[in-house]
Design a protein around this motif. Structure first.
Motif, PDB file in Angstrom:
ATOM      1  N   MET A  48       0.825  -1.204   0.000  1.00 26.89           N
ATOM      2  CA  MET A  48       0.000   0.000   0.000  1.00 26.89           C
ATOM      3  C   MET A  48       0.862   1.257   0.000  1.00 26.89           C
ATOM      4  O   MET A  48       0.330   2.346  -0.045  1.00 26.89           O
ATOM      5  N   GLU A  49       2.151   1.085   0.054  1.00 22.31           N
ATOM      6  CA  GLU A  49       3.054   2.236   0.066  1.00 22.31           C
ATOM      7  C   GLU A  49       2.859   3.113  -1.178  1.00 22.31           C
ATOM      8  O   GLU A  49       2.940   4.329  -1.095  1.00 22.31           O
ATOM      9  N   ALA A  50       2.562   2.502  -2.306  1.00 25.26           N
ATOM     10  CA  ALA A  50       2.349   3.260  -3.543  1.00 25.26           C
ATOM     11  C   ALA A  50       1.183   4.235  -3.414  1.00 25.26           C
ATOM     12  O   ALA A  50       1.156   5.265  -4.089  1.00 25.26           O
ATOM     13  N   PHE A  51       0.238   3.935  -2.549  1.00 21.57           N
ATOM     14  CA  PHE A  51      -0.969   4.752  -2.414  1.00 21.57           C
ATOM     15  C   PHE A  51      -0.923   5.722  -1.239  1.00 21.57           C
ATOM     16  O   PHE A  51      -1.888   6.422  -0.975  1.00 21.57           O
ATOM     17  N   SER A  71       0.557   8.663  -0.537  1.00 20.89           N
ATOM     18  CA  SER A  71       0.316  10.091  -0.810  1.00 20.89           C
ATOM     19  C   SER A  71      -1.144  10.347  -1.154  1.00 20.89           C
ATOM     20  O   SER A  71      -1.725  11.333  -0.714  1.00 20.89           O
ATOM     21  N   PHE A  72      -1.721   9.450  -1.960  1.00 25.66           N
ATOM     22  CA  PHE A  72      -3.130   9.591  -2.308  1.00 25.66           C
ATOM     23  C   PHE A  72      -3.994   9.520  -1.055  1.00 25.66           C
ATOM     24  O   PHE A  72      -4.850  10.371  -0.825  1.00 25.66           O
ATOM     25  N   SER A  97      -3.968  12.488   1.181  1.00 27.03           N
ATOM     26  CA  SER A  97      -4.651  13.672   0.649  1.00 27.03           C
ATOM     27  C   SER A  97      -6.148  13.682   0.972  1.00 27.03           C
ATOM     28  O   SER A  97      -6.841  14.658   0.695  1.00 27.03           O
ATOM     29  N   ILE A  98      -6.656  12.618   1.577  1.00 31.11           N
ATOM     30  CA  ILE A  98      -8.068  12.542   1.958  1.00 31.11           C
ATOM     31  C   ILE A  98      -8.204  13.103   3.374  1.00 31.11           C
ATOM     32  O   ILE A  98      -7.694  12.514   4.327  1.00 31.11           O
ATOM     33  N   ASP A  99      -8.872  14.238   3.490  1.00 33.96           N
ATOM     34  CA  ASP A  99      -8.979  14.932   4.775  1.00 33.96           C
ATOM     35  C   ASP A  99      -9.903  14.247   5.773  1.00 33.96           C
ATOM     36  O   ASP A  99      -9.623  14.195   6.960  1.00 33.96           O
ATOM     37  N   ASN A 100     -11.015  13.743   5.292  1.00 35.47           N
ATOM     38  CA  ASN A 100     -11.996  13.110   6.169  1.00 35.47           C
ATOM     39  C   ASN A 100     -11.475  11.728   6.574  1.00 35.47           C
ATOM     40  O   ASN A 100     -11.268  10.849   5.718  1.00 35.47           O
ATOM     41  N   GLU A 101     -11.280  11.511   7.850  1.00 41.81           N
ATOM     42  CA  GLU A 101     -10.681  10.266   8.342  1.00 41.81           C
ATOM     43  C   GLU A 101     -11.526   9.040   7.995  1.00 41.81           C
ATOM     44  O   GLU A 101     -10.990   7.989   7.629  1.00 41.81           O
ATOM     45  N   ALA A 102     -12.841   9.147   8.091  1.00 40.25           N
ATOM     46  CA  ALA A 102     -13.717   8.019   7.751  1.00 40.25           C
ATOM     47  C   ALA A 102     -13.606   7.681   6.265  1.00 40.25           C
ATOM     48  O   ALA A 102     -13.582   6.501   5.881  1.00 40.25           O
ATOM     49  N   ASN A 114      -1.968 -10.675  -7.794  1.00 44.75           N
ATOM     50  CA  ASN A 114      -1.100 -10.604  -8.977  1.00 44.75           C
ATOM     51  C   ASN A 114      -1.127  -9.245  -9.663  1.00 44.75           C
ATOM     52  O   ASN A 114      -0.303  -8.974 -10.540  1.00 44.75           O
ATOM     53  N   LEU A 115      -2.072  -8.383  -9.277  1.00 43.52           N
ATOM     54  CA  LEU A 115      -2.143  -7.063  -9.896  1.00 43.52           C
ATOM     55  C   LEU A 115      -1.050  -6.161  -9.343  1.00 43.52           C
ATOM     56  O   LEU A 115      -0.711  -6.235  -8.168  1.00 43.52           O
ATOM     57  N   GLU A 116      -0.517  -5.319 -10.219  1.00 42.31           N
ATOM     58  CA  GLU A 116       0.474  -4.337  -9.800  1.00 42.31           C
ATOM     59  C   GLU A 116      -0.248  -3.060  -9.387  1.00 42.31           C
ATOM     60  O   GLU A 116      -1.349  -2.770  -9.847  1.00 42.31           O
ATOM     61  N   THR A 117       0.392  -2.284  -8.507  1.00 44.60           N
ATOM     62  CA  THR A 117      -0.182  -1.021  -8.050  1.00 44.60           C
ATOM     63  C   THR A 117       0.629   0.137  -8.603  1.00 44.60           C
ATOM     64  O   THR A 117       1.850   0.049  -8.744  1.00 44.60           O
ATOM     65  N   THR A 118      -0.070   1.224  -8.912  1.00 42.98           N
ATOM     66  CA  THR A 118       0.579   2.436  -9.380  1.00 42.98           C
ATOM     67  C   THR A 118      -0.367   3.609  -9.136  1.00 42.98           C
ATOM     68  O   THR A 118      -1.545   3.407  -8.861  1.00 42.98           O
ATOM     69  N   VAL A 119       0.157   4.806  -9.243  1.00 45.89           N
ATOM     70  CA  VAL A 119      -0.666   6.005  -9.187  1.00 45.89           C
ATOM     71  C   VAL A 119      -0.380   6.804 -10.444  1.00 45.89           C
ATOM     72  O   VAL A 119       0.772   7.114 -10.740  1.00 45.89           O
ATOM     73  N   LYS A 120      -1.401   7.102 -11.201  1.00 44.77           N
ATOM     74  CA  LYS A 120      -1.299   7.934 -12.403  1.00 44.77           C
ATOM     75  C   LYS A 120      -2.460   8.914 -12.366  1.00 44.77           C
ATOM     76  O   LYS A 120      -3.563   8.540 -11.993  1.00 44.77           O
TER      77      LYS A 120
END
Length: 123
Positions: A1-4, A6-7, A10-15, A33-39
């Motif tokens: 989950m490290e890839a995500f 920063s995303f 950026s979500i202000d609402n904790e819930a 088996n899926l790879e993670t990325t942010v684009k």
């Protein structure tokens, strides 16, 4: 989950943040088996370099983007789940439950349908 990270940060609402993190972890666990990325500031899951699904956030909902072909395949089920839809995504209100069986079916559809796909997006 490290890839995500920063995303998610950026979500202000904790819930909302917890709901999105839970969703992303579920996808990663269900489809290891899926790879993670942010684009384009969207967490995405890919398979052999081809797009499978992405998520984005908004004030009242989060969006699920599996490409138009998958949306067309699942339009009735998306509507039955109570989600609104455009040509390229569907929206889940933060207050709504996530239909994990629907998400699993959509993701599996894309994995199967794009097994021989050599490009990021369908042509």
């Amino acid at each position: 989950m490290e890839a995500f990270k920063s995303f998610l940060d950026s979500i202000d609402n904790e819930a909302h943040k917890e709901k999105m993190e839970s969703l992303l972890k579920w996808v990663a666990k269900t489809f290891p088996n899926l790879e993670t990325t942010v684009k384009w500031n969207q967490p995405m899951f890919t398979d052999h370099g081809t797009f499978i699904i992405a998520f984005s956030k908004a004030k009242a909902h989060f969006s699920v983007a599996p490409e138009a072909k998958a949306l067309n395949q699942f339009t009735t089920k998306i509507e039955t789940a109570g989600y609104s839809q455009t040509n390229n995504l569907f929206r889940v209100k933060w207050s709504q439950d996530i239909d994990f069986s629907l998400l699993k079916a959509i993701i599996q559809y894309n994995i199967d349908d794009k097994a021989e796909c050599a490009t990021f997006w369908r042509s």
